[in-house]
Design an enzyme around this catalytic site. Structure first.
Site, PDB file in Angstrom:
ATOM      1  N   TYR A  27      14.867  25.458  14.566  1.00 38.80           N
ATOM      2  CA  TYR A  27      15.997  26.219  13.977  1.00 38.80           C
ATOM      3  C   TYR A  27      17.095  25.273  13.499  1.00 38.80           C
ATOM      4  O   TYR A  27      18.118  25.106  14.168  1.00 38.80           O
ATOM      5  CB  TYR A  27      16.578  27.184  15.019  1.00 38.80           C
ATOM      6  CG  TYR A  27      15.575  28.154  15.606  1.00 38.80           C
ATOM      7  CD1 TYR A  27      14.825  28.997  14.793  1.00 38.80           C
ATOM      8  CD2 TYR A  27      15.386  28.227  16.986  1.00 38.80           C
ATOM      9  CE1 TYR A  27      13.912  29.885  15.336  1.00 38.80           C
ATOM     10  CE2 TYR A  27      14.468  29.120  17.536  1.00 38.80           C
ATOM     11  CZ  TYR A  27      13.736  29.945  16.702  1.00 38.80           C
ATOM     12  OH  TYR A  27      12.842  30.819  17.252  1.00 38.80           O
ATOM     13  N   TRP A  31      22.857  29.916  13.160  1.00 34.23           N
ATOM     14  CA  TRP A  31      22.465  31.315  13.380  1.00 34.23           C
ATOM     15  C   TRP A  31      23.658  32.101  13.918  1.00 34.23           C
ATOM     16  O   TRP A  31      24.400  31.593  14.767  1.00 34.23           O
ATOM     17  CB  TRP A  31      21.325  31.393  14.403  1.00 34.23           C
ATOM     18  CG  TRP A  31      19.972  31.549  13.800  1.00 34.23           C
ATOM     19  CD1 TRP A  31      19.238  32.687  13.715  1.00 34.23           C
ATOM     20  CD2 TRP A  31      19.170  30.522  13.192  1.00 34.23           C
ATOM     21  NE1 TRP A  31      18.040  32.441  13.099  1.00 34.23           N
ATOM     22  CE2 TRP A  31      17.955  31.118  12.759  1.00 34.23           C
ATOM     23  CE3 TRP A  31      19.346  29.163  12.958  1.00 34.23           C
ATOM     24  CZ2 TRP A  31      16.951  30.417  12.127  1.00 34.23           C
ATOM     25  CZ3 TRP A  31      18.345  28.450  12.322  1.00 34.23           C
ATOM     26  CH2 TRP A  31      17.164  29.083  11.909  1.00 34.23           C
ATOM     27  N   TRP A  33      24.351  35.008  15.968  1.00 38.33           N
ATOM     28  CA  TRP A  33      24.755  35.294  17.358  1.00 38.33           C
ATOM     29  C   TRP A  33      24.635  34.058  18.238  1.00 38.33           C
ATOM     30  O   TRP A  33      25.380  33.903  19.198  1.00 38.33           O
ATOM     31  CB  TRP A  33      24.109  36.557  17.930  1.00 38.33           C
ATOM     32  CG  TRP A  33      22.658  36.600  18.311  1.00 38.33           C
ATOM     33  CD1 TRP A  33      21.620  36.005  17.688  1.00 38.33           C
ATOM     34  CD2 TRP A  33      22.109  37.338  19.417  1.00 38.33           C
ATOM     35  NE1 TRP A  33      20.443  36.338  18.323  1.00 38.33           N
ATOM     36  CE2 TRP A  33      20.716  37.153  19.379  1.00 38.33           C
ATOM     37  CE3 TRP A  33      22.633  38.156  20.414  1.00 38.33           C
ATOM     38  CZ2 TRP A  33      19.842  37.748  20.321  1.00 38.33           C
ATOM     39  CZ3 TRP A  33      21.768  38.748  21.341  1.00 38.33           C
ATOM     40  CH2 TRP A  33      20.398  38.538  21.288  1.00 38.33           C
ATOM     41  N   ASP A  34      23.742  33.134  17.862  1.00 40.01           N
ATOM     42  CA  ASP A  34      23.702  31.856  18.583  1.00 40.01           C
ATOM     43  C   ASP A  34      25.071  31.188  18.500  1.00 40.01           C
ATOM     44  O   ASP A  34      25.609  30.676  19.487  1.00 40.01           O
ATOM     45  CB  ASP A  34      22.678  30.901  17.957  1.00 40.01           C
ATOM     46  CG  ASP A  34      21.251  31.409  18.046  1.00 40.01           C
ATOM     47  OD1 ASP A  34      20.965  32.465  17.467  1.00 40.01           O
ATOM     48  OD2 ASP A  34      20.413  30.749  18.688  1.00 40.01           O
ATOM     49  N   TYR A  80      12.084  24.821   7.709  1.00 35.45           N
ATOM     50  CA  TYR A  80      12.224  26.218   8.110  1.00 35.45           C
ATOM     51  C   TYR A  80      11.743  27.180   7.033  1.00 35.45           C
ATOM     52  O   TYR A  80      12.046  27.034   5.857  1.00 35.45           O
ATOM     53  CB  TYR A  80      13.701  26.525   8.446  1.00 35.45           C
ATOM     54  CG  TYR A  80      13.855  27.909   9.012  1.00 35.45           C
ATOM     55  CD1 TYR A  80      13.528  28.161  10.344  1.00 35.45           C
ATOM     56  CD2 TYR A  80      14.286  28.959   8.214  1.00 35.45           C
ATOM     57  CE1 TYR A  80      13.628  29.450  10.860  1.00 35.45           C
ATOM     58  CE2 TYR A  80      14.389  30.242   8.731  1.00 35.45           C
ATOM     59  CZ  TYR A  80      14.059  30.477  10.051  1.00 35.45           C
ATOM     60  OH  TYR A  80      14.154  31.736  10.560  1.00 35.45           O
ATOM     61  N   GLY A 167      17.912  40.371  16.677  1.00 35.05           N
ATOM     62  CA  GLY A 167      17.936  39.181  17.521  1.00 35.05           C
ATOM     63  C   GLY A 167      16.730  39.138  18.457  1.00 35.05           C
ATOM     64  O   GLY A 167      16.452  38.119  19.068  1.00 35.05           O
ATOM     65  N   ASP A 169      13.369  39.388  17.868  1.00 28.64           N
ATOM     66  CA  ASP A 169      12.499  39.429  16.699  1.00 28.64           C
ATOM     67  C   ASP A 169      11.143  40.115  16.870  1.00 28.64           C
ATOM     68  O   ASP A 169      10.767  40.914  16.054  1.00 28.64           O
ATOM     69  CB  ASP A 169      12.261  38.009  16.168  1.00 28.64           C
ATOM     70  CG  ASP A 169      13.565  37.298  15.832  1.00 28.64           C
ATOM     71  OD1 ASP A 169      14.622  37.706  16.341  1.00 28.64           O
ATOM     72  OD2 ASP A 169      13.528  36.336  15.064  1.00 28.64           O
ATOM     73  N   ARG A 204       4.575  32.519  19.707  1.00 21.34           N
ATOM     74  CA  ARG A 204       5.210  32.962  18.459  1.00 21.34           C
ATOM     75  C   ARG A 204       4.597  34.281  17.976  1.00 21.34           C
ATOM     76  O   ARG A 204       3.533  34.679  18.432  1.00 21.34           O
ATOM     77  CB  ARG A 204       5.021  31.895  17.362  1.00 21.34           C
ATOM     78  CG  ARG A 204       5.533  30.519  17.724  1.00 21.34           C
ATOM     79  CD  ARG A 204       7.036  30.427  17.822  1.00 21.34           C
ATOM     80  NE  ARG A 204       7.713  30.933  16.640  1.00 21.34           N
ATOM     81  CZ  ARG A 204       9.038  31.057  16.538  1.00 21.34           C
ATOM     82  NH1 ARG A 204       9.812  30.743  17.538  1.00 21.34           N
ATOM     83  NH2 ARG A 204       9.586  31.524  15.432  1.00 21.34           N
ATOM     84  N   TYR A 356       7.628  35.043  23.415  1.00 25.62           N
ATOM     85  CA  TYR A 356       8.891  35.364  22.759  1.00 25.62           C
ATOM     86  C   TYR A 356       9.593  36.583  23.385  1.00 25.62           C
ATOM     87  O   TYR A 356       9.844  36.580  24.582  1.00 25.62           O
ATOM     88  CB  TYR A 356       8.510  35.607  21.309  1.00 25.62           C
ATOM     89  CG  TYR A 356       9.422  35.082  20.242  1.00 25.62           C
ATOM     90  CD1 TYR A 356      10.207  33.957  20.388  1.00 25.62           C
ATOM     91  CD2 TYR A 356       9.472  35.751  19.025  1.00 25.62           C
ATOM     92  CE1 TYR A 356      11.010  33.516  19.344  1.00 25.62           C
ATOM     93  CE2 TYR A 356      10.262  35.308  17.981  1.00 25.62           C
ATOM     94  CZ  TYR A 356      11.037  34.200  18.153  1.00 25.62           C
ATOM     95  OH  TYR A 356      11.823  33.798  17.115  1.00 25.62           O
ATOM     96  N   GLU A 400      14.563  27.520  25.354  1.00 24.94           N
ATOM     97  CA  GLU A 400      14.999  28.715  24.618  1.00 24.94           C
ATOM     98  C   GLU A 400      14.835  29.974  25.477  1.00 24.94           C
ATOM     99  O   GLU A 400      15.686  30.851  25.488  1.00 24.94           O
ATOM    100  CB  GLU A 400      14.148  28.821  23.344  1.00 24.94           C
ATOM    101  CG  GLU A 400      14.504  29.925  22.389  1.00 24.94           C
ATOM    102  CD  GLU A 400      13.632  29.888  21.120  1.00 24.94           C
ATOM    103  OE1 GLU A 400      12.740  29.002  21.030  1.00 24.94           O
ATOM    104  OE2 GLU A 400      13.833  30.735  20.237  1.00 24.94           O
TER     105      GLU A 400
HETATM  106  C1  GLC Z   1      14.861  33.511  17.258  1.00 29.43           C
HETATM  107  C2  GLC Z   1      15.495  34.593  18.127  1.00 29.43           C
HETATM  108  C3  GLC Z   1      16.860  34.951  17.569  1.00 29.43           C
HETATM  109  C4  GLC Z   1      17.712  33.694  17.463  1.00 29.43           C
HETATM  110  C5  GLC Z   1      17.006  32.607  16.658  1.00 29.43           C
HETATM  111  C6  GLC Z   1      17.729  31.277  16.715  1.00 29.43           C
HETATM  112  O1  GLC Z   1      14.617  33.957  15.975  1.00 29.43           O
HETATM  113  O2  GLC Z   1      14.676  35.708  18.211  1.00 29.43           O
HETATM  114  O3  GLC Z   1      17.498  35.877  18.398  1.00 29.43           O
HETATM  115  O4  GLC Z   1      18.943  33.979  16.903  1.00 29.43           O
HETATM  116  O5  GLC Z   1      15.722  32.389  17.178  1.00 29.43           O
HETATM  117  O6  GLC Z   1      17.886  30.857  18.037  1.00 29.43           O
END
Ligand code: GLC
Length: 434
Positions: A27, A31, A33-34, A80, A167, A169, A204, A356, A400
């Site tokens: 990632y 992001w 909410w991160d 990505y 969030g 996924d 995944r 996940y 994670e």
């Molecule tokens: C994944 C998670 C998501 C998060 C992202 C980055 O896609 O499901 O909630 O924001 O990773 O960490």
């Protein structure tokens, strides 16, 4: 190195000149909410970075108020998929040219993040007060976006049209609504996934799920990501219990900020009353004794005990009786040898302790659940939620997400998904400071 120093080091390593990536390679961008959870952690030891992190996020806000789920600050990063080209946010004239972004949103956490900055530094700290005053109207605009573009029935409960917005996924919650997509008659563009070469494929989403994600992305693009056309056409149209609970919690935070700093909250009190009034009748399920998410397209609740159904406690929208059922559910899992809180019902055949969002434990979820339980007076249980995460990180590292079954954890040497993960570091910093 002690746990707090280690956590700070991870946040420092993941800092990319203005924002924090969740983890390298898997990632590599910012992001939504991160970033909110990162700011919560940073606030304890580096106010400047916390404020810069939030400012960076809002630099990607669209004119209609949308706060995207990913900001692609760098166009050189190639690891990505789907990247900025694939999202092509330029289909919406109100999307900033830079930073480029995805066309969907994520859980609206910034209200309570902003409030926590103010609580930590106090309404006498001029720098923080000015910062909060500057972000406040932008955040209000984002909430307005959710109420105007995403609330087709005007219930005060917004919808999402892509699982990535939630969030969570690849939660089993989305299996049925995603099943409504007719892939046989769809033309999908060619694409190559990157995630499965960077993380274990068994942790995944599957290829079939990915095709459905791409289908919905294309549908959003067709409607410039904001049109009422999405509500009309999307086979995936869901009112997510967790996201609406988070919105209510963030609304409340904004109302508190407004009264402390004498700011104009506009229509927020009206939106908040409507959301709160409709929350329980939409999301509480008396058979399961749990809050559940609602499939708006098919007009039916999605009947699973899933982690999002615990978050109403964090928002304070559960009655005492409802909260008791949820606390009992968690206590029972604890008594049966699970770390708290598994992301899906461990007794369901769909539970998968490794994959996940279909079972494992997620650090930022523990953070919200901890605060929710405390709000309803379940201090001991809240403490278990806090120490379980700390124990997992001590044993398995800053991953994670984590295995929930204690008997399995004893045989493991690491967590799941990406390593040196930012929200894991942040949640630990905040937990060790509380
Ligand atoms: C994944 C998670 C998501 C998060 C992202 C980055 O896609 O499901 O909630 O924001 O990773 O960490």
């Amino acid at each position: 190195m002690n746990l707090i120093s280690h956590a700070r080091k991870i946040l420092a390593q993941n800092w990319k000149d203005g924002f924090t990536i969740p983890t390298s390679k898997l990632y590599p961008f910012q992001w939504h909410w991160d970033s909110g959870f990162v700011a919560l952690g940073l606030a304890h030891h580096d106010l400047d970075r916390a404020m810069t992190e939030i400012n960076s996020m809002f630099s990607g806000q669209w004119e209609n108020g949308m706060l995207p789920h990913i900001l692609f600050h760098s166009e050189n990063e190639k690891t990505y998929f789907p990247n900025y080209n694939f999202w092509n946010s330029a289909v919406n004239p109100g999307a900033p040219e830079f930073p480029k972004s995805s066309g969907i949103t994520q859980p609206p956490v910034f209200g309570f993040v902003l409030e926590s900055l103010l609580d930590l530094y106090g309404a006498e700290n001029e720098e923080v007060v000015n910062f909060v005053k500057n972000i406040f109207p932008k955040l209000l605009k984002y909430h307005e976006f959710l109420y105007t573009y995403r609330d087709a029935e005007e219930e005060g409960l917004f919808f999402i049209f892509h699982p990535w917005e939630s969030g969570r996924d690849n939660s089993p919650l989305w299996d049925k609504p995603l099943g409504g997509i007719d892939l046989d008659n769809a033309t999908l563009p060619d694409y190559t996934r990157r995630d499965t070469s960077l993380a274990d494929a068994s942790e995944r989403p599957t290829q079939d799920q990915y095709d459905r994600y791409v289908y919905l992305l294309e549908l959003g693009k067709k409607h410039r990501y904001d049109g009422p056309g999405i509500a009309r056409e999307s086979p995936f149209l869901v009112q997510d219990c967790m996201m609406n609970a988070i919105l209510i919690r963030s609304n409340e935070a904004l109302l508190n900020i407004a009264s402390k700093l004498h700011l104009d909250a506009g229509k927020l009190p009206e939106w908040q009353s409507k959301s709160k009034a409709n929350f329980s009748s939409k999301f509480w399920n008396e058979d399961l004794k749990f809050f559940v998410t609602y499939d708006q397209r098919n007009q039916q609740p999605i009947l699973y005990r899933e982690i999002g159904g615990i978050i109403p406690l964090f928002a304070g929208v559960a009655t005492k009786v409802q909260a008791k059922y949820i606390a009992d559910y968690l206590q029972n899992l604890h008594d049966r040898g699970f770390y708290l809180c598994p992301s899906f019902d461990v007794d369901s055949p769909l539970f998968d302790s490794k994959r996940y969002w279909r079972g494992p434990i997620w650090p930022q979820m523990n953070w919200m659940i901890y605060h929710g339980l405390k709000k309803y007076g379940y201090s001991e249980l809240a403490e278990i939620v806090r120490t379980d995460l700390i124990t997992l990180v001590e044993k398995l590292g800053f991953y994670e997400y984590f295995e929930a079954e204690k008997s399995k954890v004893t045989k493991l040497t690491k967590g799941y998904g990406g390593n040196n993960f930012s929200w894991t570091a942040s949640s630990i910093i905040d937990f060790l400071n509380s």
